[in-house]
Design an enzyme around this catalytic site. Structure first.
Site, PDB file in Angstrom:
ATOM      1  N   ASP A  62       0.861  -1.186   0.000  1.00 29.62           N
ATOM      2  CA  ASP A  62       0.000   0.000   0.000  1.00 29.62           C
ATOM      3  C   ASP A  62       0.897   1.236   0.000  1.00 29.62           C
ATOM      4  OD1 ASP A  62      -1.624   2.179   0.842  1.00 29.62           O
ATOM      5  OD2 ASP A  62      -2.999   0.803   1.845  1.00 29.62           O
ATOM      6  N   VAL A  63       0.727   2.103  -0.991  1.00 26.59           N
ATOM      7  CA  VAL A  63       1.636   3.244  -1.120  1.00 26.59           C
ATOM      8  C   VAL A  63       1.426   4.321  -0.055  1.00 26.59           C
ATOM      9  CG1 VAL A  63       2.027   2.932  -3.601  1.00 26.59           C
ATOM     10  CG2 VAL A  63       0.180   4.452  -2.807  1.00 26.59           C
ATOM     11  N   ASN A  89       1.899   6.297 -10.043  1.00 27.91           N
ATOM     12  CA  ASN A  89       0.623   6.234 -10.770  1.00 27.91           C
ATOM     13  C   ASN A  89      -0.556   5.889  -9.853  1.00 27.91           C
ATOM     14  OD1 ASN A  89      -1.297   5.580 -13.112  1.00 27.91           O
ATOM     15  ND2 ASN A  89      -1.079   3.607 -12.069  1.00 27.91           N
ATOM     16  N   TYR A 155      -9.979  15.411  -4.170  1.00 28.32           N
ATOM     17  CA  TYR A 155      -9.194  14.763  -5.244  1.00 28.32           C
ATOM     18  C   TYR A 155      -8.429  15.828  -6.023  1.00 28.32           C
ATOM     19  CZ  TYR A 155      -8.188  12.071  -9.499  1.00 28.32           C
ATOM     20  OH  TYR A 155      -7.565  11.466 -10.565  1.00 28.32           O
ATOM     21  N   LYS A 159      -4.252  16.389  -6.388  1.00 22.71           N
ATOM     22  CA  LYS A 159      -3.497  16.411  -7.642  1.00 22.71           C
ATOM     23  C   LYS A 159      -2.799  17.763  -7.834  1.00 22.71           C
ATOM     24  CE  LYS A 159      -4.501  12.193  -8.929  1.00 22.71           C
ATOM     25  NZ  LYS A 159      -3.466  11.148  -8.965  1.00 22.71           N
TER      26      LYS A 159
HETATM   27  N1  LIG Z   1      -9.223   7.060 -15.013  1.00 26.25           N
HETATM   28  C1  LIG Z   1      -9.310   8.377 -15.119  1.00 26.25           C
HETATM   29  O1  LIG Z   1     -10.245   8.919 -15.762  1.00 26.25           O
HETATM   30  C2  LIG Z   1      -8.268   9.248 -14.456  1.00 26.25           C
HETATM   31  C3  LIG Z   1      -8.282  10.627 -14.759  1.00 26.25           C
HETATM   32  C4  LIG Z   1      -7.306  11.435 -14.200  1.00 26.25           C
HETATM   33  C5  LIG Z   1      -6.348  10.904 -13.380  1.00 26.25           C
HETATM   34  N2  LIG Z   1      -6.344   9.571 -13.079  1.00 26.25           N
HETATM   35  C6  LIG Z   1      -5.277   9.040 -12.219  1.00 26.25           C
HETATM   36  O2  LIG Z   1      -4.673   7.953 -12.861  1.00 26.25           O
HETATM   37  C7  LIG Z   1      -4.036   7.134 -11.902  1.00 26.25           C
HETATM   38  C8  LIG Z   1      -4.337   5.660 -12.200  1.00 26.25           C
HETATM   39  O3  LIG Z   1      -5.723   5.458 -12.043  1.00 26.25           O
HETATM   40  P1  LIG Z   1      -6.581   4.495 -12.998  1.00 26.25           P
HETATM   41  O4  LIG Z   1      -7.592   5.349 -13.661  1.00 26.25           O
HETATM   42  O5  LIG Z   1      -5.717   3.637 -13.804  1.00 26.25           O
HETATM   43  O6  LIG Z   1      -7.379   3.673 -11.877  1.00 26.25           O
HETATM   44  P2  LIG Z   1      -7.486   2.131 -11.486  1.00 26.25           P
HETATM   45  O7  LIG Z   1      -7.797   1.297 -12.671  1.00 26.25           O
HETATM   46  O8  LIG Z   1      -8.416   2.103 -10.326  1.00 26.25           O
HETATM   47  O9  LIG Z   1      -6.007   1.799 -11.003  1.00 26.25           O
HETATM   48  C9  LIG Z   1      -5.518   2.318  -9.802  1.00 26.25           C
HETATM   49  C10 LIG Z   1      -4.314   1.514  -9.388  1.00 26.25           C
HETATM   50  O10 LIG Z   1      -3.820   2.060  -8.158  1.00 26.25           O
HETATM   51  C11 LIG Z   1      -3.678   0.995  -7.230  1.00 26.25           C
HETATM   52  N3  LIG Z   1      -3.877   1.504  -5.885  1.00 26.25           N
HETATM   53  C12 LIG Z   1      -4.945   2.148  -5.382  1.00 26.25           C
HETATM   54  N4  LIG Z   1      -4.751   2.430  -4.098  1.00 26.25           N
HETATM   55  C13 LIG Z   1      -3.525   1.957  -3.777  1.00 26.25           C
HETATM   56  C14 LIG Z   1      -2.753   1.930  -2.591  1.00 26.25           C
HETATM   57  N5  LIG Z   1      -3.230   2.449  -1.453  1.00 26.25           N
HETATM   58  N6  LIG Z   1      -1.538   1.354  -2.629  1.00 26.25           N
HETATM   59  C15 LIG Z   1      -1.065   0.799  -3.761  1.00 26.25           C
HETATM   60  N7  LIG Z   1      -1.731   0.810  -4.919  1.00 26.25           N
HETATM   61  C16 LIG Z   1      -2.966   1.363  -4.915  1.00 26.25           C
HETATM   62  C17 LIG Z   1      -4.710  -0.034  -7.645  1.00 26.25           C
HETATM   63  O11 LIG Z   1      -4.296  -1.339  -7.264  1.00 26.25           O
HETATM   64  P3  LIG Z   1      -4.756  -2.164  -5.972  1.00 26.25           P
HETATM   65  O12 LIG Z   1      -6.201  -1.899  -5.757  1.00 26.25           O
HETATM   66  O13 LIG Z   1      -4.446  -3.584  -6.352  1.00 26.25           O
HETATM   67  O14 LIG Z   1      -3.880  -1.657  -4.865  1.00 26.25           O
HETATM   68  C18 LIG Z   1      -4.640   0.070  -9.150  1.00 26.25           C
HETATM   69  O15 LIG Z   1      -3.581  -0.715  -9.647  1.00 26.25           O
HETATM   70  C19 LIG Z   1      -4.513   7.618 -10.542  1.00 26.25           C
HETATM   71  O16 LIG Z   1      -3.514   8.393  -9.932  1.00 26.25           O
HETATM   72  C20 LIG Z   1      -5.716   8.485 -10.893  1.00 26.25           C
HETATM   73  O17 LIG Z   1      -5.943   9.493  -9.932  1.00 26.25           O
HETATM   74  C21 LIG Z   1      -7.298   8.733 -13.583  1.00 26.25           C
END
Ligand SMILES: NC(=O)c1ccc[n+]([C@@H]2O[C@H](COP(=O)([O-])OP(=O)(O)OC[C@H]3O[C@@H](n4cnc5c(N)ncnc54)[C@H](OP(=O)(O)O)[C@@H]3O)[C@@H](O)[C@H]2O)c1
Length: 252
Positions: A62-63, A89, A155, A159
């Protein structure tokens, strides 16, 4: 190959854009420590990429935990002999509650993952980069929500904090050639909505005006392609920048 022999740590590697980044980086020859909490997802990814040009080492944690943030960097150095690139990420969304309705508990939980994690990992990576003496590269996934009301208030604040950390670190260590950049995704098809819990309908309704301007959804590979550019020497003279990958959503 653009990342041949590079030692890379990618957080949030078990789904979404993090998983696409690991796939693309391994195809480009990188050796990757893939970090997330779901061990089985990381094992599946490692098996899928067994024949890739680079290698993938799962690291479960967990990060928001200091030991994990430092341990994943130590793991890359132990396995691959060095650290070249850190990709912060991992991230979670809030439930879009308005500031008037936002709880301290949710604030703390979100900031621990979205701000403390990248901070603790960046600190450790910079320490290693300085010891190595050969520059370094940190990429942090931010969001268009840092500047526009595209997601929840806390959120967005998390960021915006990350953006400040990226630019500050880039400027501080420009002489040592430690590059720090951010990616600000727009709407991307991933599993992130599962981190929201039950959405606060009042808060969500109040930002509909911004949501309505979204030109459509991108895919994880769109973010991985930007990450590859920032991780490779193609971007050797780019540092301290936040690159929007949003299909033009925030071009107004
Ligand atoms: N999707 C969008 O529209 C969007 C838009 C803007 C920014 N973002 C950003 O993009 C990044 C990636 O998100 P995503 O959209 O790819 O979402 P996602 O599919 O939910 O992936 C998030 C990843 O983060 C991991 N994670 C979450 N909490 C964690 C923790 N406490 N410790 C370690 N790992 C953790 C999850 O793995 P586990 O659950 O296995 O730990 C998963 O691998 C994030 O920073 C998000 O804020 C996303």
């Amino acid at each position: 190959m653009k990342l041949q022999g590079k030692s890379v740590v990618v957080t949030g590697a078990s789904s979404g854009m993090g998983r696409e980044i690991v796939r693309l980086f391994a195809a480009e020859g990188a050796n990757v420590v893939a970090v997330a909490r779901r061990a089985e997802r990381l094992e599946e990814l490692g098996a899928e990429l067994a024949d890739a040009a680079g290698s993938v080492v799962p690291f479960v944690g967990d990060v928001s935990d200091l030991e994990v943030c430092e341990g994943m960097i130590d793991k890359a150095v132990a396995e691959f002999g060095k650290l070249d690139v850190l990709v912060n990420n991992a991230g979670i969304m809030d439930d879009m509650a308005t500031v008037a309705a936002f709880s301290d508990e949710k604030f703390d939980a979100l900031m621990a993952v979205n701000v403390y994690g990248p901070f603790a990992a960046t600190r450790k990576a910079v320490q290693v980069f300085l010891e190595q003496g050969g520059g370094g590269n940190i990429i942090t996934v931010s969001s268009v929500g840092a500047q526009h009301q595209a997601a929840g208030v806390v959120y967005g604040a998390s960021k915006a904090a990350v953006n400040a950390m990226i630019r500050h670190t880039a400027f501080t260590y420009r002489a040592e050639k430690i590059r720090c950049n951010g990616i600000a995704p727009g709407g991307i098809n991933t599993e992130i909505s599962s981190s929201m819990g039950s959405v606060d309908m009042d808060g969500a309704a109040r930002i509909q005006g911004v949501q309505a301007l979204m030109p459509g959804m991108g895919e994880g590979i769109d973010i991985a392609n930007a990450a590859l550019f920032l991780a490779s020497d193609d971007s050797a003279f780019i540092s301290g920048q936040i690159v929007a990958v949003d299909g033009g959503w925030t071009s107004f």
